[in-house]
Design an enzyme around this catalytic site. Sequence first.
Site, PDB file in Angstrom:
ATOM      1  N   GLY A   1      39.045  40.495  54.096  1.00 11.93           N
ATOM      2  CA  GLY A   1      37.977  41.453  54.298  1.00 11.93           C
ATOM      3  C   GLY A   1      37.470  41.616  55.711  1.00 11.93           C
TER       4      GLY A   1
ATOM      5  CB  SER B   1      43.623  42.123  51.420  1.00  4.63           C
ATOM      6  OG  SER B   1      42.318  42.485  51.044  1.00  4.63           O
ATOM      7  CB  ALA B   2      41.090  43.217  55.429  1.00  2.00           C
TER       8      ALA B   2
ATOM      9  CG  ASP C   1      43.887  45.230  43.925  1.00  2.86           C
ATOM     10  OD1 ASP C   1      42.662  44.985  44.009  1.00  2.86           O
ATOM     11  OD2 ASP C   1      44.598  45.475  44.910  1.00  2.86           O
TER      12      ASP C   1
ATOM     13  CG  HIS D   1      42.730  42.025  46.112  1.00  2.98           C
ATOM     14  ND1 HIS D   1      43.319  43.198  46.532  1.00  2.98           N
ATOM     15  CD2 HIS D   1      42.261  41.413  47.233  1.00  2.98           C
ATOM     16  CE1 HIS D   1      43.203  43.296  47.845  1.00  2.98           C
ATOM     17  NE2 HIS D   1      42.570  42.228  48.294  1.00  2.98           N
TER      18      HIS D   1
END
Length: 332
Positions: A93, A169-170, A276, A306
């Site tokens: 994140g 992800s991020a 997710d 996720h």
Amino acid sequence: MSNQTLQPPSTTTDPYQFLKIHHNPNDTLTRNLEDPHTSPSSDTTLAISVLTKDLTINNSNQTWLRLFLPKKATISNQNNKRLPLIVFFHGSGFILTSAASTLFHDFCVEMADTVEAVVASVDYRLAPEHRLPAAYDDAMEALSMIRSSEDEWLIKYVDYSKCFLMGNSAGATIAYHAGLRVVENVEDLEPLKIQGLILRQPFFGGTHRTESELRLENDHIIPLRVSDLIWKLALPIGVNRDHQYCNLTAGNGVDEKFEKIKDKKWKVLVSMNSGDPLVDRSKELVKLMEEKGVEVVIDFQEGGFHGVEFFEASKAKNFIALVKGFVSSFAS
């Protein structure tokens, strides 16, 4: 990779408590999340399959990257065989963890060994101390450093014509934004040549809620209120989730950049899971790219969640095998 049982959070769980963070008045975070780290080792006498070492990107920003070199490449290099380069950006994140985090270190070790590639895992600046686009800027600086580095491992073992930008992800969002910047001026990175993007469960957002976000509002890994908090901490102060750093359809020139990706013949691997909350954002990315003629390889898995590959070893092996096939599909 752990095999722990995950339970959905309470609908009243505080997102700060969920992430084990405290947001201080000076816009810094106190991070209390357990985050074991692993030190690099380039000792060839040890019983390890992959050698590792750290290189500085920018001293003043305290950014660096960790190189992962399969030891077998150093043994069988008499034919001067060069390996593809995967530039990897970790998830969490934009606000947590590091390239030294054991979770990501171990993943990159397995990837370097299985794919037979040199992996450069970038330790970029975290938000909110360094809000976006700091991480995107650090990605570009990492690529610039790699192309001009005189490091022995890079010079001796890397095929600069086979470079891939990858993240989870991020980190996948960082790889995506780096790709959008690179494709505007690919000559600036020569002899480094990007061949494709590998985006595992990319983290995008928007003020409009998708079906998967609402369906999995109380997800056990990234519930909606936690996702909202992450974007609040990562984005520039005063903007919302429809900003171009977050929303796929925001900003000028995205369509033109996708057309340039098509013209450069890059391939894009997008990997997603139906379990997710971000899956609809990944589907949207695939749709937008395919409409502009980009060659997209879709990996859609039913179920999962996720970051499932960091909890189930079999999922990590399957995904890394997919990455190997994708990287191998490019002619030498």
